[in-house]
Write a protein that holds these residues in place. Structure first.
Motif, PDB file in Angstrom:
ATOM      1  N   PHE A   1       0.149   8.313   4.513  1.00  0.00           N
ATOM      2  CA  PHE A   1       1.374   7.561   4.244  1.00  0.00           C
ATOM      3  C   PHE A   1       2.176   7.309   5.524  1.00  0.00           C
ATOM      4  O   PHE A   1       2.792   6.255   5.677  1.00  0.00           O
ATOM      5  N   ALA A   2       2.153   8.282   6.438  1.00  0.00           N
ATOM      6  CA  ALA A   2       2.889   8.109   7.691  1.00  0.00           C
ATOM      7  C   ALA A   2       2.300   6.976   8.518  1.00  0.00           C
ATOM      8  O   ALA A   2       3.035   6.231   9.197  1.00  0.00           O
TER       9      ALA A   2
ATOM     10  N   ALA B   1       8.120  16.174  -2.069  1.00  0.00           N
ATOM     11  CA  ALA B   1       9.189  16.221  -1.070  1.00  0.00           C
ATOM     12  C   ALA B   1       8.610  16.480   0.320  1.00  0.00           C
ATOM     13  O   ALA B   1       9.065  15.890   1.315  1.00  0.00           O
ATOM     14  N   GLY B   2       7.599  17.344   0.400  1.00  0.00           N
ATOM     15  CA  GLY B   2       6.973  17.629   1.684  1.00  0.00           C
ATOM     16  C   GLY B   2       6.277  16.415   2.266  1.00  0.00           C
ATOM     17  O   GLY B   2       6.393  16.131   3.462  1.00  0.00           O
ATOM     18  N   VAL B   3       5.541  15.692   1.432  1.00  0.00           N
ATOM     19  CA  VAL B   3       4.840  14.493   1.906  1.00  0.00           C
ATOM     20  C   VAL B   3       5.838  13.423   2.361  1.00  0.00           C
ATOM     21  O   VAL B   3       5.656  12.790   3.414  1.00  0.00           O
TER      22      VAL B   3
ATOM     23  N   CYS C   1       0.833  -1.213   0.000  1.00  0.00           N
ATOM     24  CA  CYS C   1       0.000   0.000   0.000  1.00  0.00           C
ATOM     25  C   CYS C   1       0.859   1.251   0.000  1.00  0.00           C
ATOM     26  O   CYS C   1       0.581   2.211  -0.715  1.00  0.00           O
ATOM     27  N   LEU C   2       1.908   1.227   0.817  1.00  0.00           N
ATOM     28  CA  LEU C   2       2.797   2.381   0.924  1.00  0.00           C
ATOM     29  C   LEU C   2       3.473   2.668  -0.408  1.00  0.00           C
ATOM     30  O   LEU C   2       3.474   3.800  -0.895  1.00  0.00           O
TER      31      LEU C   2
ATOM     32  N   ASN D   1       9.278  11.406   9.041  1.00  0.00           N
ATOM     33  CA  ASN D   1       9.371  11.926  10.412  1.00  0.00           C
ATOM     34  C   ASN D   1       8.194  11.488  11.280  1.00  0.00           C
ATOM     35  O   ASN D   1       8.389  10.917  12.360  1.00  0.00           O
ATOM     36  N   GLU D   2       6.971  11.743  10.812  1.00  0.00           N
ATOM     37  CA  GLU D   2       5.797  11.397  11.601  1.00  0.00           C
ATOM     38  C   GLU D   2       5.604   9.885  11.641  1.00  0.00           C
ATOM     39  O   GLU D   2       5.146   9.340  12.644  1.00  0.00           O
ATOM     40  N   GLY D   3       5.997   9.211  10.548  1.00  0.00           N
ATOM     41  CA  GLY D   3       5.887   7.752  10.517  1.00  0.00           C
ATOM     42  C   GLY D   3       6.781   7.079  11.546  1.00  0.00           C
ATOM     43  O   GLY D   3       6.430   6.049  12.123  1.00  0.00           O
TER      44      GLY D   3
END
Length: 478
Positions: free
Chosen positions: A293-294, A352-354, A11-12, A360-362
């Motif tokens: 995504f995270a 790039a932002g995503v 999925c990722l 980081n959040e992941g």
């Protein structure tokens, strides 16, 4: 369990591929258009007007040259530092941002013919008794990162005994002097003159020094045809008088008179509501995509971390350690400008932002997934195994449902954190809520009121998310 991990990983990868492909298709559709980076807070050369359209001497010259020579430009308001780095990594084709031509820059960039002559001046508070460089001894001076004015001040610091503090944008630099934190600032003469004429509470106390020339630039050796087009178009503008008209439009006394604008809180809110809502929309969109995504990334590596396999746990621990340890700002710049410098492949800012937020959040998500599963009593797994359930089925049917109940509040909290972290991505030119605020302030110099509006918007959204979190927790507890 293995099937679940394979599914999450698929999925990722599939999601990122589809997302990246869609953005890349949009970029490819505009291949005949040159991507030109610029500053966002540098009037009269580049700024957003009352309709939040980008205007200024640089913008008008670039568009006039493009029209004259039969090509199109997509102006990208990245900020000076980000624009320069984006050109070096070939994310964009060129930069026009009041960039002074210097020998150091000529070593890395090809410059077109100069289009504006300038000099550096020093400004202080209106009631300051400082009359020149001699009055700066023992004091602090504000400068803007990467500018020739900043370089000039730094070169004079030891001789005149002052220290410097750097800022990424002009508004913060000016306000540091207005608020009395710094004794003076250094800026290019036309920029400072324009700011003072439009309400900036400073005064110029020195004559222009270290005269320089502004130039349009591309990466060295990368775009000679664009330089040739710019030179040809600029020559035409000067010959037909359009160049002088563009300068007069922004620098004449008549053009820089303050407009009759309601500068009350609600007056400014009414004037800028569309821009603020647009910035909020971009922030929410970026947050939702990134958290999606995270979450997949975090659950995948979180589950790896609880498998009865030393290698899998080691991979999980390493990923969490790396991406939790890297500052978000460094990670964003590395992905947006560092990787393209090595690979030669452009990465759109939104992608790039995503990716930055996903990593980081992941990583934080993976940590609390591990913690949530670890919080389930080990006796639950032992009981399930004693009943004959294999490890994977025991994890899916017994342990995970209990762990998810523990994790849900953390998921909501991570959404809130991701929402706030999007503000850092303004460094790579994403026009989210914080970047929108900077652009508005550059025009009206109402920093306190605009930042108060933005803070209020964030607080409202975060309050709603907090209520949602408490509601879900209450439902789970019942």
């Amino acid at each position: 369990m293995k099937k679940l991990l394979v599914f999450l990983g698929s999925c990722l990868l599939a999601g990122l591929f589809v997302f990246g492909s869609q953005v890349n298709n949009q970029v490819q559709a505009a291949e005949k258009t040159y991507e030109i980076g610029t500053d966002v807070t540098y009037p009269p050369f580049e700024f957003a007007n009352e309709k939040n359209q980008y205007v200024g001497i640089d913008i008008d010259i670039m568009k006039a040259v493009a029209k004259s020579e039969g090509f199109k430009v997509n102006i990208k308001p990245l900020g000076f530092n980000a624009a320069v780095q984006a050109v070096q990594s070939e994310q964009i084709d060129g930069v026009i941002a009041g960039m002074t031509i210097t020998p150091e820059r000529q070593a890395k960039f090809d410059f077109a013919d100069p289009y504006y002559k300038t000099g550096v001046v020093m400004a202080v508070q209106k009631d300051s008794k400082i009359k020149g460089l001699e009055g700066l001894r023992g004091k602090r001076v504000a400068i803007k990162t990467g500018t020739s004015a900043g370089a000039y001040a730094t070169a004079k610091a030891k001789e005149y005994g002052f220290t410097t503090v750097t800022f990424d944008d002009s508004d913060n630099m000016y306000n540091d002097v207005v608020n009395g934190n710094s004794a003076a600032c250094f800026e290019d003469e036309p920029v400072m003159q324009y700011g003072i004429k439009t309400g900036l509470k400073l005064k110029i106390v020195t004559k222009p020094a270290q005269g320089g020339e502004y130039g349009f630039a591309v990466k060295k050796g990368s775009n000679p045809e664009l330089i040739a087009k710019f030179n040809k178009g600029l020559a035409k503008l000067k010959a037909n008088g359009q160049y002088d008209k563009i300068k007069a439009k922004y620098l004449s006394t008549e053009s820089t008179k303050k407009a009759t604008v309601d500068h009350s809180f609600f007056g400014l809110l009414k004037e800028n509501k569309d821009a603020l809502l647009s910035g909020l929309g971009q922030t929410l969109l970026l947050t939702v995509i990134a958290i999606f995504f995270a979450t997949i990334f975090g659950v995948f590596f979180g589950l790896l971390g609880v498998l009865p396999n030393r290698f899998a746990r080691g991979v999980s621990d390493t990923v969490i350690y790396i991406f939790r340890g890297l500052p978000l700002l460094v990670l964003a710049l590395f992905i947006y400008t560092g990787i393209p410098s090595l690979t030669g492949q452009k990465i759109p800012a939104i992608v790039a932002g995503v990716i930055t937020l996903m990593f980081n959040e992941g990583a934080y998500t993976a940590a609390f997934v591990k913690g949530g599963i670890g919080a389930v009593s080990i006796g639950q797994m032992e009981a399930a195994r004693s009943l004959g359930l294999p490890y994977g089925k025991a994890m899916r049917r017994v342990v995970l449902p209990q762990g998810i109940r523990i994790m849900i509040p953390s998921f909501i909290n991570q959404f809130i954190i991701t929402l706030k972290d999007t503000s850092i991505l303004s460094i790579i030119g994403i026009l989210e809520l914080t970047q929108t605020g900077k652009i508005i302030i550059a025009r009206n110099l109402e920093g306190f009121k605009i930042w108060a509006m933005i803070a209020l918007i964030y607080l409202i959204v975060i309050t709603l998310l907090t209520w949602l979190s408490k509601y879900i927790e209450g439902r789970i507890d019942n």
